[in-house]
Motif scaffolding. Sequence first.
Motif, PDB file in Angstrom:
ATOM      1  N   SER A  32       0.826  -1.203   0.000  1.00  0.00           N
ATOM      2  CA  SER A  32       0.000   0.000   0.000  1.00  0.00           C
ATOM      3  C   SER A  32       0.862   1.257   0.000  1.00  0.00           C
ATOM      4  CB  SER A  32      -0.996  -0.017   1.161  1.00  0.00           C
ATOM      5  OG  SER A  32      -2.002   0.961   0.965  1.00  0.00           O
ATOM      6  N   VAL A  33       0.360   2.340   0.578  1.00  0.00           N
ATOM      7  CA  VAL A  33       0.931   3.676   0.424  1.00  0.00           C
ATOM      8  C   VAL A  33       2.383   3.721   0.899  1.00  0.00           C
ATOM      9  CG1 VAL A  33       0.702   6.094   1.108  1.00  0.00           C
ATOM     10  CG2 VAL A  33      -1.343   4.707   0.690  1.00  0.00           C
ATOM     11  N   LEU A  34       3.235   4.327   0.077  1.00  0.00           N
ATOM     12  CA  LEU A  34       4.636   4.508   0.447  1.00  0.00           C
ATOM     13  C   LEU A  34       4.772   5.667   1.425  1.00  0.00           C
ATOM     14  CD1 LEU A  34       6.015   4.120  -3.147  1.00  0.00           C
ATOM     15  CD2 LEU A  34       6.808   2.727  -1.232  1.00  0.00           C
ATOM     16  N   PRO A  35       5.592   5.533   2.463  1.00  0.00           N
ATOM     17  CA  PRO A  35       5.754   6.620   3.432  1.00  0.00           C
ATOM     18  C   PRO A  35       6.641   7.733   2.892  1.00  0.00           C
ATOM     19  CG  PRO A  35       7.180   4.799   4.011  1.00  0.00           C
ATOM     20  CD  PRO A  35       6.353   4.330   2.835  1.00  0.00           C
ATOM     21  N   LEU A  36       6.393   8.931   3.366  1.00  0.00           N
ATOM     22  CA  LEU A  36       7.223  10.076   3.005  1.00  0.00           C
ATOM     23  C   LEU A  36       8.642   9.838   3.504  1.00  0.00           C
ATOM     24  CD1 LEU A  36       7.049  13.036   1.824  1.00  0.00           C
ATOM     25  CD2 LEU A  36       6.875  13.778   4.209  1.00  0.00           C
ATOM     26  N   PRO A  37       9.643   9.861   2.616  1.00  0.00           N
ATOM     27  CA  PRO A  37      11.021   9.631   3.061  1.00  0.00           C
ATOM     28  C   PRO A  37      11.631  10.894   3.651  1.00  0.00           C
ATOM     29  CG  PRO A  37      10.976   9.910   0.693  1.00  0.00           C
ATOM     30  CD  PRO A  37       9.546   9.999   1.165  1.00  0.00           C
TER      31      PRO A  37
ATOM     32  N   ALA B 131      12.322   9.773 -27.224  1.00  0.00           N
ATOM     33  CA  ALA B 131      12.860  11.124 -27.362  1.00  0.00           C
ATOM     34  C   ALA B 131      12.582  11.957 -26.122  1.00  0.00           C
ATOM     35  CB  ALA B 131      12.266  11.797 -28.598  1.00  0.00           C
ATOM     36  N   VAL B 132      11.462  11.663 -25.454  1.00  0.00           N
ATOM     37  CA  VAL B 132      11.099  12.321 -24.198  1.00  0.00           C
ATOM     38  C   VAL B 132      10.744  11.238 -23.195  1.00  0.00           C
ATOM     39  CG1 VAL B 132       9.587  13.993 -23.065  1.00  0.00           C
ATOM     40  CG2 VAL B 132      10.195  14.309 -25.476  1.00  0.00           C
ATOM     41  N   ARG B 133      11.241  11.387 -21.972  1.00  0.00           N
ATOM     42  CA  ARG B 133      10.922  10.459 -20.892  1.00  0.00           C
ATOM     43  C   ARG B 133       9.962  11.135 -19.921  1.00  0.00           C
ATOM     44  NH1 ARG B 133      15.269  11.236 -23.662  1.00  0.00           N
ATOM     45  NH2 ARG B 133      16.652  11.775 -21.934  1.00  0.00           N
ATOM     46  N   LEU B 134       9.008  10.363 -19.424  1.00  0.00           N
ATOM     47  CA  LEU B 134       7.971  10.880 -18.531  1.00  0.00           C
ATOM     48  C   LEU B 134       7.979  10.065 -17.242  1.00  0.00           C
ATOM     49  CD1 LEU B 134       5.416  12.630 -17.990  1.00  0.00           C
ATOM     50  CD2 LEU B 134       4.100  10.868 -19.199  1.00  0.00           C
ATOM     51  N   PHE B 135       8.252  10.736 -16.121  1.00  0.00           N
ATOM     52  CA  PHE B 135       8.311  10.086 -14.813  1.00  0.00           C
ATOM     53  C   PHE B 135       7.132  10.533 -13.947  1.00  0.00           C
ATOM     54  CE2 PHE B 135      12.679  10.252 -16.300  1.00  0.00           C
ATOM     55  CZ  PHE B 135      13.202   9.014 -15.951  1.00  0.00           C
ATOM     56  N   SER B 136       6.707   9.635 -13.064  1.00  0.00           N
ATOM     57  CA  SER B 136       5.666   9.945 -12.078  1.00  0.00           C
ATOM     58  C   SER B 136       6.186   9.513 -10.712  1.00  0.00           C
ATOM     59  CB  SER B 136       4.366   9.214 -12.427  1.00  0.00           C
ATOM     60  OG  SER B 136       3.326   9.580 -11.539  1.00  0.00           O
ATOM     61  N   PRO B 137       6.899  10.384 -10.013  1.00  0.00           N
ATOM     62  CA  PRO B 137       7.635   9.972  -8.809  1.00  0.00           C
ATOM     63  C   PRO B 137       6.791   9.318  -7.730  1.00  0.00           C
ATOM     64  CG  PRO B 137       8.296  12.179  -9.504  1.00  0.00           C
ATOM     65  CD  PRO B 137       7.130  11.798 -10.354  1.00  0.00           C
ATOM     66  N   ARG B 138       5.523   9.731  -7.592  1.00  0.00           N
ATOM     67  CA  ARG B 138       4.738   9.200  -6.476  1.00  0.00           C
ATOM     68  C   ARG B 138       4.405   7.723  -6.635  1.00  0.00           C
ATOM     69  NH1 ARG B 138       0.679  11.429  -9.675  1.00  0.00           N
ATOM     70  NH2 ARG B 138      -1.331  10.320  -9.635  1.00  0.00           N
ATOM     71  N   LYS B 139       4.631   7.169  -7.821  1.00  0.00           N
ATOM     72  CA  LYS B 139       4.439   5.727  -7.987  1.00  0.00           C
ATOM     73  C   LYS B 139       5.579   4.930  -7.354  1.00  0.00           C
ATOM     74  CE  LYS B 139       1.005   6.514 -10.982  1.00  0.00           C
ATOM     75  NZ  LYS B 139       1.226   7.906 -11.391  1.00  0.00           N
ATOM     76  N   LEU B 140       6.734   5.578  -7.165  1.00  0.00           N
ATOM     77  CA  LEU B 140       7.946   4.860  -6.786  1.00  0.00           C
ATOM     78  C   LEU B 140       8.490   5.224  -5.412  1.00  0.00           C
ATOM     79  CD1 LEU B 140       9.532   5.223 -10.304  1.00  0.00           C
ATOM     80  CD2 LEU B 140       8.858   3.053  -9.277  1.00  0.00           C
ATOM     81  N   ILE B 141       8.186   6.423  -4.936  1.00  0.00           N
ATOM     82  CA  ILE B 141       8.585   6.829  -3.591  1.00  0.00           C
ATOM     83  C   ILE B 141       7.425   7.594  -2.958  1.00  0.00           C
ATOM     84  CG2 ILE B 141      11.071   6.886  -4.015  1.00  0.00           C
ATOM     85  CD1 ILE B 141      10.841   9.914  -4.336  1.00  0.00           C
ATOM     86  N   GLY B 142       7.521   7.828  -1.658  1.00  0.00           N
ATOM     87  CA  GLY B 142       6.396   8.384  -0.925  1.00  0.00           C
ATOM     88  C   GLY B 142       6.269   9.887  -1.001  1.00  0.00           C
ATOM     89  N   VAL B 143       5.937  10.392  -2.172  1.00  0.00           N
ATOM     90  CA  VAL B 143       5.655  11.817  -2.340  1.00  0.00           C
ATOM     91  C   VAL B 143       4.215  11.977  -2.815  1.00  0.00           C
ATOM     92  CG1 VAL B 143       8.047  12.495  -2.762  1.00  0.00           C
ATOM     93  CG2 VAL B 143       6.608  11.781  -4.689  1.00  0.00           C
ATOM     94  N   GLY B 144       3.703  13.199  -2.709  1.00  0.00           N
ATOM     95  CA  GLY B 144       2.292  13.408  -2.985  1.00  0.00           C
ATOM     96  C   GLY B 144       1.957  13.862  -4.384  1.00  0.00           C
TER      97      GLY B 144
END
Length: 334
Positions: free
Chosen positions: A6-11, A141-154
């Motif tokens: 479940s939800v990743l904690p804020l590091p 050519a362009v990379r698109l990241f979604s950080p909240r899927k991988l670490i605990g950010v909002g």
Amino acid sequence: MRTIGSVLPLPSTDEAAGLSLWDFWTAGASWAAYSSARSALAALLAQRRARRVWLPAYACPALMEGAVAGGRQAAWYAVDERLEPRLEDLQSVRPGDAVVGIDYFGRPPGEDFQALARSQPDVLWIEDRAQALAPGPAWGAVRLFSPRKLIGVGDGGLLVAETELPQPSAPPSRTEAGAQAARAHDPEGLAPQTWFPAFQAQEAAFTVDAAAMSARTTKVLRGCAAQPLIDARRRNAGFLAAALADIALWPEPPAWPPLAFPILVPDAAAFVQGMAARGVFCARHWADLPSPARFAQAHDLSRRLVSLPCDHRYGEADMARIARAVREVQAGAR
């Protein structure tokens, strides 16, 4: 007994010991940091004036939301039973189109797809790395990241490229990561009522906008070391690959650090419930596909695919517990 998943904690936001996630992902290239990946995608497509966007039939609704913002036309291409793109569906791609390819669970698409991308420089090839911590050399050519899927950010949607990128035109609309912060105060995961409803509310509030990434997320990305996250995910996935090869989407141990370890079961919804009863919270990527029903292979995968947690919070004992729970749920379903 503590729960898993479940939800990743804020590091913490201490200075990274080693290359930070931010530097690892941007690597000296141009970047643009938005509030969400769907917003970043919409801004990119508007800047490049793409009128038609090709999406894989196995994709999340948020990806389509960003793709069609502004009235753009969505076209679809199929994937096979192992989430490899079917190239015959891309024969109608034309100059000026955009094609989004997904590094599913962190795994880049096969060489044939990458070769097609290299052969058509007049098409905008977008590498969706929302699930990818470190998939290897860039093929898009362009990379698109979604950080909240991988670490605990909002929040957060990060574009990276070697060319000029559109920048957000509005200040951050999100300044807190309330669910992730609450999860950090419940390290055993025994009080989900204190963080899971907040997480659901955060996710439901995302829209396509022009807002920038929050300062808090930027600080976390600049202060979080990449290599420990990569090593832990790869190690945990290797354990699950050995224990559950017979039901793994990809039986071979992953060379990349996955978002989660994907398995195939007869009924994903029932399986997730059985795992939750054993204190293991599994996700479904994705339960609801936006693609037309004619893409039967993708929709069949959606009903069968379950994502087992294998992130950096856990070690071998946790993976062994997950594997035991999987076998128990399987046995109970027979």
